[in-house]
Design a protein around this motif. Structure first.
Motif, PDB file in Angstrom:
ATOM      1  N   GLY A 261      -0.571  11.705   2.740  1.00  0.00           N
ATOM      2  CA  GLY A 261      -1.126  11.215   1.314  1.00  0.00           C
ATOM      3  C   GLY A 261      -0.096  10.333   0.678  1.00  0.00           C
ATOM      4  N   ALA A 262      -0.676   9.134   0.008  1.00  0.00           N
ATOM      5  CA  ALA A 262       0.081   8.286  -0.909  1.00  0.00           C
ATOM      6  C   ALA A 262       0.260   8.771  -2.162  1.00  0.00           C
ATOM      7  N   ARG A 263       1.741   8.456  -2.659  1.00  0.00           N
ATOM      8  CA  ARG A 263       1.975   9.128  -3.946  1.00  0.00           C
ATOM      9  C   ARG A 263       1.081   8.539  -4.901  1.00  0.00           C
ATOM     10  N   SER A 264       0.744   7.244  -4.920  1.00  0.00           N
ATOM     11  CA  SER A 264      -0.085   6.514  -5.941  1.00  0.00           C
ATOM     12  C   SER A 264      -1.445   7.012  -6.002  1.00  0.00           C
ATOM     13  N   ASP A 265      -1.887   8.062  -4.743  1.00  0.00           N
ATOM     14  CA  ASP A 265      -3.284   8.467  -4.801  1.00  0.00           C
ATOM     15  C   ASP A 265      -2.891  10.076  -4.775  1.00  0.00           C
ATOM     16  N   GLY A 266      -1.786  10.819  -5.513  1.00  0.00           N
ATOM     17  CA  GLY A 266      -1.718  12.161  -5.628  1.00  0.00           C
ATOM     18  C   GLY A 266      -1.084  12.684  -4.191  1.00  0.00           C
ATOM     19  N   GLY A 267      -0.646  12.177  -3.285  1.00  0.00           N
ATOM     20  CA  GLY A 267       0.067  12.440  -2.156  1.00  0.00           C
ATOM     21  C   GLY A 267       1.471  12.545  -2.378  1.00  0.00           C
ATOM     22  N   VAL A 268       2.259  12.415  -1.058  1.00  0.00           N
ATOM     23  CA  VAL A 268       3.664  12.710  -1.229  1.00  0.00           C
ATOM     24  C   VAL A 268       4.553  11.288  -0.596  1.00  0.00           C
ATOM     25  N   LEU A 269       3.828  10.361  -0.149  1.00  0.00           N
ATOM     26  CA  LEU A 269       4.469   9.384   0.745  1.00  0.00           C
ATOM     27  C   LEU A 269       4.481   8.071   0.037  1.00  0.00           C
ATOM     28  N   ASP A 270       5.558   7.287   0.155  1.00  0.00           N
ATOM     29  CA  ASP A 270       5.754   5.718  -0.248  1.00  0.00           C
ATOM     30  C   ASP A 270       5.643   4.859   0.897  1.00  0.00           C
ATOM     31  N   GLY A 271       6.536   5.481   1.996  1.00  0.00           N
ATOM     32  CA  GLY A 271       6.682   4.723   3.189  1.00  0.00           C
ATOM     33  C   GLY A 271       6.355   5.492   4.425  1.00  0.00           C
ATOM     34  N   TRP A 272       6.285   4.834   5.596  1.00  0.00           N
ATOM     35  CA  TRP A 272       5.991   5.535   6.852  1.00  0.00           C
ATOM     36  C   TRP A 272       6.477   4.845   7.915  1.00  0.00           C
ATOM     37  N   LEU A 273       7.371   5.216   8.831  1.00  0.00           N
ATOM     38  CA  LEU A 273       7.802   4.607  10.062  1.00  0.00           C
ATOM     39  C   LEU A 273       6.720   4.918  11.153  1.00  0.00           C
ATOM     40  N   VAL A 274       6.041   3.945  11.892  1.00  0.00           N
ATOM     41  CA  VAL A 274       5.185   4.508  13.314  1.00  0.00           C
ATOM     42  C   VAL A 274       6.298   3.601  14.226  1.00  0.00           C
ATOM     43  N   ASP A 275       5.847   4.016  15.667  1.00  0.00           N
ATOM     44  CA  ASP A 275       6.529   3.325  16.699  1.00  0.00           C
ATOM     45  C   ASP A 275       5.837   1.858  16.735  1.00  0.00           C
TER      46      ASP A 275
END
Length: 319
Positions: A261-275
């Motif tokens: 989840g996004a931190r802006s929506d109550g989660g824990v991530l700001d960014g994410w690396l995908v292949d």
């Protein structure tokens, strides 16, 4: 960035942490690694801490790269003798050098030394280039609910190779646990927090389940960036797909990000690396408040792994 915190568990997390250390060599970066301890267990009277040991051995350069676990140059005479006495699990072999770590750690714990201090003492043997921190000093253990009963995670993972369909995961003791000394402070003080490409359910998940750690991630001013453990719909290593299926999450890079989840929506991530093969998921994640970038994720060699670590830092620096 001078202060980076990594949430890590297992071989993938260990290799990413080593790559980060090597990529930042000479830059004066402080690296603190919060390590999953829910894989831990008591066996033959010893406290076994698989993820802590994997990270330690990898950073120390004494890990067995071929097997992916344990010490290089191992012998297994003591395990054979224990099995002859009917002690321990015959499908869970401990090397003799590895047993030295378990005996030393158990001795300290029996003397009343908290796990975090025991880790600091034991890891001081090597120049790791990073500070290892167990997620908690309290005993937390993951048990797996299956149609054949509930069993310790290590039995499900090592003995059954995750072939028994999991119905759920019971992270025993997590709700009552307290973050180890310095863990919350490390997250709050960091310039960046990175989620290694570790199993999101049984490696990173237990860390987040310790009260106070998720809250620290929500509060920190540091960007929080994760690295996908899924490439092109397949796990990079291990059997994370079996874990994801059990919790109703698809084996998909974007699905794992959505689970965090996004931190802006109550989660824990700001960014994410995908292949690069998952580049088509970048736009969809942006609509959910997670800034994603597509970069090569395979850590097939040292330079590729270090490039990935630099990409993670670059994404954090841009947020």
């Amino acid at each position: 960035m001078k202060d980076v915190v990594v949430l890590s568990g297992g071989v993938g997390g260990a290799r990413f942490t080593r790559a980060l250390r090597d990529a930042a060599a000479g830059q004066g970066m402080r690296i603190r690694v919060i390590v999953n301890t829910a894989d831990d267990m008591w066996m033959a009277g010893l406290r076994i801490c698989p993820d802590l040991d994997s990270v330690t051995y990898t950073l120390a350069g004494v890990n067995d790269e071929q097997r992916g676990w344990g010490r290089i140059g191992e012998t297994e005479r003591v395990s054979a003798e224990l099995h002859a006495w009917g002690i321990g699990w015959p499908w869970f072999t401990l090397g003799d050098l590895d047993l030295g770590m378990h005996i030393a750690r158990t001795s300290l714990l029996r003397d009343g030394v908290p796990l975090s201090e025991a880790v600091a003492r034991l890891t001081s043997r090597w120049d790791l280039g990073a500070e290892l921190m167990p997620m908690t000093d309290d005993e937390v253990e993951t048990h797996v609910v299956t149609g054949e009963g509930t069993m310790h995670f290590q039995e499900w993972w090592t003995r059954h190779r995750a072939k028994l369909p999991a119905l759920g995961f019971d992270i025993r003791g997590a709700a009552e646990a307290v973050p180890a000394p310095g863990v919350v402070e490390a997250v709050l003080e960091a310039d960046a927090v990175l989620f290694a490409p570790s199993n999101p359910v049984v490696s990173i998940g237990p860390i987040l389940s310790v009260p106070g750690i998720r809250e620290a991630l929500a509060s920190t001013s540091a960007p929080v960036v994760g690295v996908s453990p899924i490439i092109g719909g397949s796990v990079v290593r291990g059997m994370a797909d079996a874990c994801l299926t059990a919790v109703g999450t698809a084996t998909d890079a974007a699905a794992v990000a959505r689970r965090y989840g996004a931190r802006s929506d109550g989660g824990v991530l700001d960014g994410w690396l995908v292949d690069l093969v998952d580049a088509h998921e970048v736009g969809e994640l942006a609509t959910r408040g997670i800034t994603a970038r597509a970069v090569p994720l395979w850590m097939t060699e040292a330079e590729a792994a270090q490039r990935l670590a630099r990409d993670a830092l670059a994404l954090a620096g841009s947020l």
